[in-house]
Design a protein around this motif. Structure first.
Motif, PDB file in Angstrom:
ATOM      1  N   TYR A   1      38.934  39.635  44.991  1.00 13.45           N
ATOM      2  CA  TYR A   1      38.610  40.433  46.178  1.00 13.45           C
ATOM      3  C   TYR A   1      38.675  41.920  45.866  1.00 13.45           C
ATOM      4  O   TYR A   1      37.780  42.696  46.201  1.00 13.45           O
ATOM      5  N   VAL A   2      39.747  42.327  45.168  1.00 13.96           N
ATOM      6  CA  VAL A   2      39.909  43.745  44.851  1.00 13.96           C
ATOM      7  C   VAL A   2      38.819  44.221  43.900  1.00 13.96           C
ATOM      8  O   VAL A   2      38.260  45.305  44.065  1.00 13.96           O
ATOM      9  N   LEU A   3      38.506  43.365  42.913  1.00  5.33           N
ATOM     10  CA  LEU A   3      37.470  43.775  41.946  1.00  5.33           C
ATOM     11  C   LEU A   3      36.121  43.936  42.632  1.00  5.33           C
ATOM     12  O   LEU A   3      35.378  44.874  42.348  1.00  5.33           O
ATOM     13  N   ILE A   4      35.812  43.002  43.560  1.00  7.15           N
ATOM     14  CA  ILE A   4      34.553  43.131  44.288  1.00  7.15           C
ATOM     15  C   ILE A   4      34.552  44.405  45.125  1.00  7.15           C
ATOM     16  O   ILE A   4      33.578  45.168  45.130  1.00  7.15           O
ATOM     17  N   THR A   5      35.680  44.649  45.802  1.00  8.58           N
ATOM     18  CA  THR A   5      35.782  45.879  46.592  1.00  8.58           C
ATOM     19  C   THR A   5      35.558  47.095  45.715  1.00  8.58           C
ATOM     20  O   THR A   5      34.809  48.013  46.074  1.00  8.58           O
ATOM     21  N   LEU A   6      36.215  47.084  44.550  1.00  9.15           N
ATOM     22  CA  LEU A   6      36.085  48.233  43.654  1.00  9.15           C
ATOM     23  C   LEU A   6      34.638  48.403  43.210  1.00  9.15           C
ATOM     24  O   LEU A   6      34.114  49.521  43.181  1.00  9.15           O
ATOM     25  N   ALA A   7      33.995  47.284  42.868  1.00 10.73           N
ATOM     26  CA  ALA A   7      32.601  47.362  42.415  1.00 10.73           C
ATOM     27  C   ALA A   7      31.722  47.959  43.511  1.00 10.73           C
ATOM     28  O   ALA A   7      30.896  48.851  43.249  1.00 10.73           O
ATOM     29  N   LEU A   8      31.923  47.482  44.747  1.00  7.84           N
ATOM     30  CA  LEU A   8      31.133  48.017  45.863  1.00  7.84           C
ATOM     31  C   LEU A   8      31.414  49.499  46.058  1.00  7.84           C
ATOM     32  O   LEU A   8      30.491  50.302  46.261  1.00  7.84           O
ATOM     33  N   LEU A   9      32.694  49.863  45.963  1.00 10.26           N
ATOM     34  CA  LEU A   9      33.049  51.276  46.153  1.00 10.26           C
ATOM     35  C   LEU A   9      32.451  52.136  45.062  1.00 10.26           C
ATOM     36  O   LEU A   9      31.996  53.254  45.314  1.00 10.26           O
ATOM     37  N   ILE A  10      32.442  51.604  43.831  1.00 10.31           N
ATOM     38  CA  ILE A  10      31.876  52.386  42.725  1.00 10.31           C
ATOM     39  C   ILE A  10      30.387  52.579  42.946  1.00 10.31           C
ATOM     40  O   ILE A  10      29.837  53.672  42.749  1.00 10.31           O
ATOM     41  N   LEU A  11      29.740  51.522  43.409  1.00 10.31           N
ATOM     42  CA  LEU A  11      28.310  51.629  43.715  1.00 10.31           C
ATOM     43  C   LEU A  11      28.077  52.697  44.777  1.00 10.31           C
ATOM     44  O   LEU A  11      27.220  53.577  44.641  1.00 10.31           O
ATOM     45  N   ALA A  12      28.894  52.627  45.842  1.00 14.90           N
ATOM     46  CA  ALA A  12      28.758  53.603  46.921  1.00 14.90           C
ATOM     47  C   ALA A  12      29.060  55.006  46.405  1.00 14.90           C
ATOM     48  O   ALA A  12      28.396  55.976  46.783  1.00 14.90           O
ATOM     49  N   SER A  13      30.046  55.123  45.508  1.00 13.91           N
ATOM     50  CA  SER A  13      30.385  56.439  44.962  1.00 13.91           C
ATOM     51  C   SER A  13      29.233  56.996  44.159  1.00 13.91           C
ATOM     52  O   SER A  13      28.942  58.194  44.216  1.00 13.91           O
TER      53      SER A  13
ATOM     54  N   THR B   1      41.254  53.952  45.869  1.00 12.73           N
ATOM     55  CA  THR B   1      41.543  55.056  46.782  1.00 12.73           C
ATOM     56  C   THR B   1      40.617  56.235  46.505  1.00 12.73           C
ATOM     57  O   THR B   1      40.038  56.819  47.418  1.00 12.73           O
ATOM     58  N   PHE B   2      40.469  56.562  45.222  1.00 12.09           N
ATOM     59  CA  PHE B   2      39.629  57.708  44.882  1.00 12.09           C
ATOM     60  C   PHE B   2      38.177  57.455  45.284  1.00 12.09           C
ATOM     61  O   PHE B   2      37.525  58.310  45.891  1.00 12.09           O
ATOM     62  N   ALA B   3      37.685  56.249  44.958  1.00 14.04           N
ATOM     63  CA  ALA B   3      36.292  55.942  45.289  1.00 14.04           C
ATOM     64  C   ALA B   3      36.084  55.996  46.803  1.00 14.04           C
ATOM     65  O   ALA B   3      35.081  56.540  47.282  1.00 14.04           O
ATOM     66  N   LEU B   4      37.065  55.460  47.542  1.00 14.48           N
ATOM     67  CA  LEU B   4      36.961  55.474  49.004  1.00 14.48           C
ATOM     68  C   LEU B   4      36.933  56.906  49.525  1.00 14.48           C
ATOM     69  O   LEU B   4      36.133  57.259  50.396  1.00 14.48           O
ATOM     70  N   SER B   5      37.803  57.762  48.951  1.00  9.80           N
ATOM     71  CA  SER B   5      37.854  59.144  49.422  1.00  9.80           C
ATOM     72  C   SER B   5      36.562  59.874  49.099  1.00  9.80           C
ATOM     73  O   SER B   5      36.099  60.723  49.856  1.00  9.80           O
ATOM     74  N   LEU B   6      35.953  59.518  47.968  1.00 10.79           N
ATOM     75  CA  LEU B   6      34.690  60.146  47.582  1.00 10.79           C
ATOM     76  C   LEU B   6      33.620  59.840  48.623  1.00 10.79           C
ATOM     77  O   LEU B   6      32.919  60.730  49.122  1.00 10.79           O
ATOM     78  N   VAL B   7      33.521  58.563  48.964  1.00 11.11           N
ATOM     79  CA  VAL B   7      32.484  58.144  49.901  1.00 11.11           C
ATOM     80  C   VAL B   7      32.752  58.714  51.287  1.00 11.11           C
ATOM     81  O   VAL B   7      31.883  59.336  51.906  1.00 11.11           O
ATOM     82  N   LEU B   8      33.995  58.521  51.767  1.00 10.60           N
ATOM     83  CA  LEU B   8      34.300  58.977  53.121  1.00 10.60           C
ATOM     84  C   LEU B   8      34.292  60.496  53.204  1.00 10.60           C
ATOM     85  O   LEU B   8      33.846  61.069  54.195  1.00 10.60           O
ATOM     86  N   GLY B   9      34.771  61.151  52.152  1.00  5.49           N
ATOM     87  CA  GLY B   9      34.799  62.608  52.159  1.00  5.49           C
ATOM     88  C   GLY B   9      33.413  63.183  52.305  1.00  5.49           C
ATOM     89  O   GLY B   9      33.175  64.108  53.090  1.00  5.49           O
ATOM     90  N   ALA B  10      32.470  62.635  51.561  1.00  5.51           N
ATOM     91  CA  ALA B  10      31.099  63.146  51.616  1.00  5.51           C
ATOM     92  C   ALA B  10      30.463  62.838  52.968  1.00  5.51           C
ATOM     93  O   ALA B  10      29.874  63.721  53.602  1.00  5.51           O
ATOM     94  N   THR B  11      30.612  61.607  53.441  1.00  5.78           N
ATOM     95  CA  THR B  11      29.954  61.271  54.712  1.00  5.78           C
ATOM     96  C   THR B  11      30.601  62.013  55.874  1.00  5.78           C
ATOM     97  O   THR B  11      29.914  62.419  56.810  1.00  5.78           O
ATOM     98  N   ALA B  12      31.917  62.208  55.805  1.00  2.00           N
ATOM     99  CA  ALA B  12      32.572  62.914  56.908  1.00  2.00           C
ATOM    100  C   ALA B  12      32.167  64.385  56.922  1.00  2.00           C
ATOM    101  O   ALA B  12      32.232  65.042  57.955  1.00  2.00           O
TER     102      ALA B  12
END
Lengths: 244, 640
Positions: B614-626, B538-549
């Motif tokens: 699946y979750v770990l891959i998602t997290l890894a991708l989100l961390i990369l994006a973060s 959730t935090f990683a997602l908010s970081l990415v979306l918050g910045a892009t938004a």
């Protein structure tokens, strides 16, 4: 060793128009091969300055000449486009007083929050000291800031912002906002703070203030250094102050 | 006894390089050895290097060498995965760090800000030339290393002028030319001005690697009279041997291999002409040509953009030819071979230059000054310079927490229930939804209610964090611009604030759980790791979306409607077994798995391993994006 060194620093400031904030527009622009040109102005242009401990630098210049931008650049708000910035020491930027204020909270909580934002622990004694400086009645500590007049609010914010000494102090045109009765006391406190800080950079339109406080005054024009004047030693400053 | 008490206060220098004696011989190693030897009265030296033999620690000369196991070389670099770790562990044991660049493995450590506690001096031996394609990736690392270095030592001014990266740090660069002790080259039988009339022996020396250009030398020997001896060992050996055979030069060209130092000196004194045919700028100085000069030999070198043609100058101590030009090289050697008088004159000039311009004493003094200045500069610097850097993260978290706490208290201002209004609302939602779903699925809804309430709480948290993040930076514009607070604080604040609200909301599922189900705490504990994953995502997602938004304002409505859609398409209010079949949409939906990783153990079931992956891959991708977002977040002040 406290020092600031800016070496050929340039800052390109992107001016985002309404369209530049649109992702759809940007993607479409790629599709129809109309690259959206973001306008960029050079806010700081090839600026070089060295300041050692003891430097009191005043920044003068018309509106939009880059004074505030330069202070923010030193504070690390903007990433520079080219050049090099080395800042040694603890920077305290006091560029806007109302940052982080919540008018619904009582004064005391606001002070505590502002102290936390600047990385200090809000201890009772510190808050009492700050309150003593404002010369407001103690019971007002428990009133929400919304009920304060703008002058009273300024007192509280000024007292909080200047409560702690700093290595490097960045000040932006804010003595003028304090009401007249309080101004003298505020300026004394500011001078006191300035004398404790190793390096002070003040941006102001008030030439008198700059001459009283600074050892050199840099006039900016379109982000470039238009002139640098060294101010006479403080012996004459005292006279000036007495006359004033 | 004296020695031990002496070494106690001698500052200790850690030399950082890829390899050390006896695994390799070469110019850079000679320099390191010379530094250690000449500074042994004032500094104790140690080295951390890689070795394929994997021997741990020993002492070479006066130098204590620790070796890190490497599994061979990849792109001229030792593959020693544990090197950065070992380096980091060792740094605190020494007073000064001397990095012999280029060595990207060590750059990894310094570029990421480790080892700030000790002053760093960079010896710039060469630029990355052989694998120029790697430059793009390594240059940012090297720049960061150089930025934190107290001093950069180069052997010649021209390196600073010709290397763009060094020009950026011009004021940190110190020129300390290598030095040589010419006395060692006074070979008893052969005076420096000794000239062999036969004059046929051409000597070259160096590791057999491509940039040394020995193939050019061998080709230059074809069709001429002189003899070529090449000292050194290396990976090019089979190729060079093949070349010698192909050209039919077996009787005149000899690859001698490695020889002892004294043998090399003897050969240098015996040779008639010394050749350095290096072909790329990887050759920055050419210590061997300096040795040949000390032995009083005339030199033939190549016109590189480095110190090579400046150490032995064209027409004075050397003949300089274009690099890689076998014809010109052969001609130059022939000129010297056929002119004994010129050889003698140039040899004497060479020896003179080695003695005066490149003396060992000057080298020692230069090194000592740079090392001492680096040490004293770092002592003078107060620890405050380092402290805010290390505590920066903690401070950010603290400020974010304080802001979130004040946000929560704001809800209580002028309201008795505060955020509990939201809990009340949540309770109503759960009651209504529960009864509706109960009607639809004909199952016993009462037992499902606690799970429904928990899911709703989690969803409210995720939804709240993401939506708050889209406006967080704009709402805190004044704090970012006027107080210079890092923007990431305000995205962190969203997560903290919503976590506090979620704790309020959590009273609804708690009450239901206490009232309606068996009280088994072990399930709750099993759900904790999954819950942590959920929060991290959730935090990683908010970081990415918050910045892009913030950068692209039109994203906010898109995000809002997507969250609505996601709510309906994910098993939040319904669970997968209500539907009774797992559709593709559901399996692809990351939220399904993000909920499953903590909800399944909470219900006492086991998690599907696919979900975890699946979750770990998602997290890894989100961390990369973060991580990418954090880099761009520096520009956030422009956007708000």
């Amino acid at each position: 060793m406290v020092s600031i060194s800016l070496h050929n620093v340039c800052l390109d400031y992107p001016l985002y128009g309404a369209y530049d904030f649109s992702l759809k527009r940007r993607l479409l622009g790629h599709l129809i091969r109309e690259p959206g040109e973001t306008r960029i102005i050079r806010a700081i242009d090839n600026f070089t300055i060295e300041a050692e401990a003891g430097a009191r630098i005043g920044l003068a210049g018309p509106n939009g000449s880059g004074k505030s931008t330069l202070l923010r650049l030193i504070a690390g708000v903007y990433p520079l486009s080219s050049g090099r910035v080395t800042v040694r020491g603890n920077v305290v930027p006091l560029l806007g007083l109302n940052a982080g204020v919540n008018l619904d909270f009582v004064a005391e909580d606001n002070i505590a929050l502002l102290l936390r934002i600047s990385g200090r622990k809000p201890i009772r004694s510190v808050i009492d000291d700050i309150w003593a400086f404002t010369e407001l009645e103690p019971r007002m500590q428990r009133l929400p800031l919304r009920m304060f007049s703008s002058g009273m609010l300024m007192r509280v914010l000024f007292a909080t912002a200047t409560a702690f000494p700093a290595d490097i102090l960045l000040l932006d045109e804010w003595l003028s906002v304090v009401d007249e009765h309080f101004a003298e006391k505020a300026e004394r406190r500011l001078q006191n703070l300035v004398s404790q800080a190793a390096i002070v950079i003040i941006a102001s339109h008030d030439q008198q203030l700059l001459r009283r406080t600074c050892s050199s005054i840099i006039t900016l024009d379109h982000g470039r250094i238009a002139s640098t004047i060294a101010v006479e030693p403080p012996a004459t400053l005292d006279l000036r102050e007495k006359r004033a | 006894m004296n020695a031990t008490s002496d070494s106690a206060h001698r500052p200790s220098v850690l030399h950082i390089f890829k390899i050390y004696y006896p695994d390799l011989f070469g110019g850079t190693l000679t320099v390191i050895r010379d530094i250690c030897a000449s500074l042994k009265e004032t500094f104790t030296s140690a080295a951390l290097v890689c070795s394929q033999a994997g021997k741990r620690c020993d002492t070479v000369g006066e130098v204590e060498v620790e070796r890190v196991r490497s599994f061979g070389n990849v792109l001229s670099l030792p593959a020693a995965p544990s090197y950065p770790w070992r380096l980091w562990r060792r740094i605190p044991k020494h007073d000064l760090l001397a990095l012999h660049a280029p060595f990207p493995l060590a750059d990894l450590v310094f570029a990421f800000g480790f080892g700030r506690s000790r002053p760093l001096v960079v010896h710039w031996h060469a630029d990355i030339v052989t694998h120029a394609g790697l430059r793009r990736f390594i240059e940012p690392l090297m720049r960061r290393t150089l930025r934190r270095a107290k001093a950069i030592i180069v052997s010649d001014r021209v390196l600073v002028d010709e290397t763009p990266l060094l020009r950026e740090f011009g004021d940190k660069c110190h020129v300390v030319p290598f030095g040589i002790n010419t006395i060692a080259y006074d070979y008893p039988n052969i005076a420096p001005n000794h000239v062999n009339d036969r004059g046929r022996l051409v000597l070259a020396c160096g590791r057999l690697v491509p940039y040394k250009g020995f193939d050019v030398l061998i080709r230059a020997a074809a069709g001429r009279q002189f003899e070529v001896w090449i000292i050194g060992e290396g990976s090019e050996r089979p190729r060079l041997e093949q070349l010698v055979r192909d050209l039919g030069l077996g009787d005149r060209v000899r690859l001698i291999g490695s020889v002892k130092d004294c043998e090399r000196i003897k050969l240098m004194c015996l040779a008639d002409v010394f050749v350095m045919p290096s072909v790329t700028n990887a050759e920055t100085f050419g210590l061997v040509q300096l040795e040949a000069m000390a032995a009083g030999r005339p030199v033939v070198n190549t016109a590189l953009d480095t110190a090579v043609p400046r150490v032995a100058r064209h027409g004075m101590e050397a003949i300089t030819v274009p690099p890689g030009d076998a014809e010109k090289l052969g001609e130059a050697i022939d000129t010297l071979v056929n002119d004994p008088e010129r050889r003698r004159r140039m040899g004497l000039a060479a020896r003179m230059r080695a003695q005066t311009r490149y003396s060992a004493a000057a080298f020692k003094k230069g090194m000592e000054t740079v090392y001492r200045d680096a040490l004293t500069a770092s002592c003078k610097e107060p620890s405050t310079a380092a402290a805010p850097q290390t505590t920066g993260w903690l401070d950010s978290v603290r400020i974010a927490a304080a802001l979130a706490w004040s946000d929560m208290r704001h809800r209580y201002v002028r309201s008795l229930l505060g955020p509990f209004w939201m809990s009340l609302q949540m309770a109503i939602v759960v009651a209504v939804l529960g009864s509706v779903i109960g009607q639809m699925s004909n199952t016993d809804m009462l037992t499902r209610l606690p799970m429904l309430a928990v899911s709703m709480t989690a969803w409210t948290f995720l939804n709240g964090v993401v939506l708050d993040a889209t406006t967080a930076l704009q709402n805190s514009a004044s704090l970012i611009r006027d107080r210079a607070l890092p923007p990431v604080i305000f995205l962190l604040q969203c997560t903290f604030r919503q976590a506090l609200f979620a704790l309020h909301n959590a009273c609804v599922p708690l009450v239901l759980w206490l009232a309606l189900s068996r009280h088994d705490l072990s399930h709750t504990l099993a759900a904790l790791p999954g819950l942590l994953l959920f929060v991290a995502c959730t935090f990683a997602l908010s970081l990415v979306l918050g910045a892009t938004a913030t950068r692209y304002r039109d994203l906010k409505p898109i995000i809002e409607s997507t969250m609505m859609l996601a709510f309906l398409a994910s098993p939040v209010i319904w669970s997968s077994d209500i539907i009774n079949h797992r559709s593709t949409v559901m399996r692809l939906n990351p939220l399904t798995h993000l909920f499953a990783v903590w909800r399944e153990p909470l219900a006492g079931a086991s998690i599907d391993p696919g979900s975890i992956v699946y979750v770990l891959i998602t997290l890894a991708l989100l961390i990369l994006a973060s991580a990418l977002t954090l880099v761009h977040l520096r520009k956030a002040a422009f956007w708000i």
